[in-house]
Design an enzyme around this catalytic site. Structure first.
Site, PDB file in Angstrom:
ATOM      1  N   THR A  47      46.122  40.413  33.832  1.00 59.34           N
ATOM      2  CA  THR A  47      46.341  40.569  32.599  1.00 59.34           C
ATOM      3  C   THR A  47      47.599  40.706  31.789  1.00 59.34           C
ATOM      4  O   THR A  47      48.448  40.816  30.993  1.00 59.34           O
ATOM      5  CB  THR A  47      44.710  41.793  31.482  1.00 59.34           C
ATOM      6  OG1 THR A  47      44.064  40.896  31.840  1.00 59.34           O
ATOM      7  CG2 THR A  47      45.018  41.265  29.933  1.00 59.34           C
ATOM      8  N   THR A  91      41.802  43.233  35.757  1.00 55.40           N
ATOM      9  CA  THR A  91      40.625  44.211  35.333  1.00 55.40           C
ATOM     10  C   THR A  91      38.827  43.801  36.293  1.00 55.40           C
ATOM     11  O   THR A  91      38.843  44.967  36.790  1.00 55.40           O
ATOM     12  CB  THR A  91      40.400  44.786  33.962  1.00 55.40           C
ATOM     13  OG1 THR A  91      39.707  43.682  32.951  1.00 55.40           O
ATOM     14  CG2 THR A  91      41.494  45.760  33.728  1.00 55.40           C
ATOM     15  N   ASP A  92      39.217  42.933  36.144  1.00 54.00           N
ATOM     16  CA  ASP A  92      37.420  42.309  36.663  1.00 54.00           C
ATOM     17  C   ASP A  92      37.096  42.457  38.231  1.00 54.00           C
ATOM     18  O   ASP A  92      36.354  43.153  38.375  1.00 54.00           O
ATOM     19  CB  ASP A  92      37.969  40.341  36.876  1.00 54.00           C
ATOM     20  CG  ASP A  92      37.881  40.112  34.999  1.00 54.00           C
ATOM     21  OD1 ASP A  92      37.822  40.778  34.364  1.00 54.00           O
ATOM     22  OD2 ASP A  92      38.043  38.920  33.960  1.00 54.00           O
ATOM     23  N   ASP A 152      44.525  35.363  38.374  1.00 47.72           N
ATOM     24  CA  ASP A 152      43.673  36.622  37.810  1.00 47.72           C
ATOM     25  C   ASP A 152      42.633  36.811  38.739  1.00 47.72           C
ATOM     26  O   ASP A 152      42.117  35.744  39.848  1.00 47.72           O
ATOM     27  CB  ASP A 152      42.626  34.663  36.969  1.00 47.72           C
ATOM     28  CG  ASP A 152      41.957  35.443  35.849  1.00 47.72           C
ATOM     29  OD1 ASP A 152      40.802  36.475  36.445  1.00 47.72           O
ATOM     30  OD2 ASP A 152      42.024  35.234  34.809  1.00 47.72           O
ATOM     31  N   SER A 153      42.506  38.198  38.282  1.00 46.04           N
ATOM     32  CA  SER A 153      42.005  38.758  39.987  1.00 46.04           C
ATOM     33  C   SER A 153      40.528  37.871  39.733  1.00 46.04           C
ATOM     34  O   SER A 153      39.971  38.367  40.659  1.00 46.04           O
ATOM     35  CB  SER A 153      41.729  40.160  39.598  1.00 46.04           C
ATOM     36  OG  SER A 153      40.480  40.991  38.729  1.00 46.04           O
ATOM     37  N   GLN A 194      20.680  48.784  41.541  1.00 47.82           N
ATOM     38  CA  GLN A 194      21.257  48.092  39.683  1.00 47.82           C
ATOM     39  C   GLN A 194      21.760  48.961  38.814  1.00 47.82           C
ATOM     40  O   GLN A 194      21.781  48.873  38.274  1.00 47.82           O
ATOM     41  CB  GLN A 194      20.095  47.135  39.152  1.00 47.82           C
ATOM     42  CG  GLN A 194      19.919  46.035  40.213  1.00 47.82           C
ATOM     43  CD  GLN A 194      18.693  45.120  39.948  1.00 47.82           C
ATOM     44  OE1 GLN A 194      18.481  44.562  38.720  1.00 47.82           O
ATOM     45  NE2 GLN A 194      18.135  44.421  40.792  1.00 47.82           N
ATOM     46  N   CYS A 195      20.802  50.403  38.672  1.00 48.66           N
ATOM     47  CA  CYS A 195      21.184  51.727  37.955  1.00 48.66           C
ATOM     48  C   CYS A 195      22.698  51.976  37.916  1.00 48.66           C
ATOM     49  O   CYS A 195      23.692  52.092  39.445  1.00 48.66           O
ATOM     50  CB  CYS A 195      20.717  52.652  38.498  1.00 48.66           C
ATOM     51  SG  CYS A 195      18.799  52.343  37.727  1.00 48.66           S
ATOM     52  N   ARG A 231      20.732  44.468  45.501  1.00 48.54           N
ATOM     53  CA  ARG A 231      20.899  44.835  44.546  1.00 48.54           C
ATOM     54  C   ARG A 231      19.466  45.267  44.030  1.00 48.54           C
ATOM     55  O   ARG A 231      19.099  44.385  43.108  1.00 48.54           O
ATOM     56  CB  ARG A 231      21.775  44.343  43.076  1.00 48.54           C
ATOM     57  CG  ARG A 231      23.428  43.592  44.202  1.00 48.54           C
ATOM     58  CD  ARG A 231      23.824  43.683  42.854  1.00 48.54           C
ATOM     59  NE  ARG A 231      24.177  44.398  41.772  1.00 48.54           N
ATOM     60  CZ  ARG A 231      24.480  45.087  40.863  1.00 48.54           C
ATOM     61  NH1 ARG A 231      24.178  43.556  39.755  1.00 48.54           N
ATOM     62  NH2 ARG A 231      24.190  45.672  39.635  1.00 48.54           N
TER      63      ARG A 231
END
Ligand code: ASP
Length: 334
Positions: free
Chosen positions: A14, A88-89, A56-57, A271-272, A238
């Site tokens: 971005t 950022t992704d 775009d990442s 997953q936390c 996960r």
């Protein structure tokens, strides 16, 4: 004008995007915009290097990590520090991967980006960029960090935690390494000691590591389908809480056991967002220790994923990787 020299490696994201009919996409003439924003400021001298194809990442592949690492390694001696501009992704994946590939570095590598393009009026890009440029010449920093919204975070401890706010990144299992408020302050006790860089060229195989989220009612054939794919050598699982799985699902447990016995490295992450894996707390977790699944300790999912990729790319054997996964390579876990 400061005398230090910084290399800015622009990969996309971005920060350098412009609006199009389909939404934001990478703009081609980023260097002119950057010069307009930074020229005349009392900043370190910088040079800009761009990937041939800005992305775009969301389009990031593991091969981009080798490409970025090579560009940085080739220029290592010429600069005092490095700023990597990134979407950022997948920024946390890249910061984690670079931390493993560029081990024992003796200079800062600061990864940053923005939620709003640099060209926009209300942008967060300029502050992120200025903070990163100033941190990239701080010789106390000898590791890969993310700098975002005034936070300096260990790269391999970071995750994107907010998709719409400017404080998009955090490192839930490690205090911030520093903060750029009225003053730029470092948390000196947490910074990694540097070493002598010994850069290796690594080739990443995109197929090598898969990821699966455990969910209520998951069937064994989902896992089997993933493990059947050609080239899969490792799996990030996960799991719930401290690393628990539906241990009464015997077909699922058997599929996992067969995978481990067949040479797949399976790593359990939580997953936390915060905390980590403590595999032997519950019977529903200790089953994984018995099967030979490695504990991802308090690593982020991004760090576990890239560490597994890194160890496989280094050519390590499954048993050695299983032993190394829970041990810190570059401050990514306790
Ligand atoms: N999709 C963008 C990217 O990751 C989002 C961003 O940069 O904030 O490249």
């Amino acid at each position: 004008m400061m005398q230090q020299r910084i290399l800015i490696l622009h990969t996309g994201g971005t920060i350098g995007m412009e609006a199009s009919a389909d939404g934001y996409r990478p703009a081609q003439d980023f260097s002119t915009l950057l010069a307009q924003k930074l020229d005349g400021c009392d900043l370190p001298n910088y040079e800009l290097l761009q990937l041939d194809h800005l992305i775009d990442s969301a389009d990031l592949c593991p091969s981009h990590w080798s490409q970025m690492a090579k560009l940085l390694a080739d220029k290592w001696e010429k600069y005092d520090g490095f700023v990597v501009l990134h979407g950022t992704d997948t920024m946390a994946y890249t910061a984690s991967a670079l931390s493993f590939i560029l081990q024992e570095i003796d200079k800062p590598v600061i990864v940053t980006g923005s939620q709003i393009p640099l060209s926009a009026l209300r942008t967060d890009a300029l502050n992120n960029l200025l903070d990163s440029l100033l941190l990239a010449v701080n010789p106390e920093i000898k590791e890969v960090c993310i700098c975002f919204d005034g936070r300096l975070l260990r790269g391999n401890r970071s995750s994107k935690v907010n998709s719409t706010s400017c404080d998009a990144f955090d490192s839930p299992n490690l205090p911030w390494l520093g903060e750029a408020g009225v003053h730029i302050q470092l948390n000196h006790g947490l910074l990694l000691a540097g070493g002598s860089p010994n850069f290796r060229t690594l080739t990443f195989d995109s197929r090598a590591v898969a990821m699966l989220t455990i969910f209520p009612g998951m069937q064994a054939n989902m896992l089997e389908q993933i493990l059947k794919q050609e080239g899969v050598k490792g799996l990030i699982l996960r799991n719930y809480g401290v690393g628990n799985v539906p241990s009464h699902n015997s077909a699922l447990m058997q599929a996992l056991e067969e995978a481990v016995q067949g040479g797949i490295v399976v790593v359990s992450v939580s997953q936390c967002v915060a905390g980590g894996v403590f595999q032997n707390t519950y019977a529903s977790g200790s089953v994984l220790s018995r099967i030979g699944v490695s504990s991802g300790s308090d690593m982020t999912m991004e760090a576990a994923f890239t560490k597994l990729h890194y160890l496989l790319a280094c050519g390590e054997q499954a048993e050695a990787i299983r032993r190394k996964i829970p041990l810190p390579l570059r401050g990514e876990c306790c």
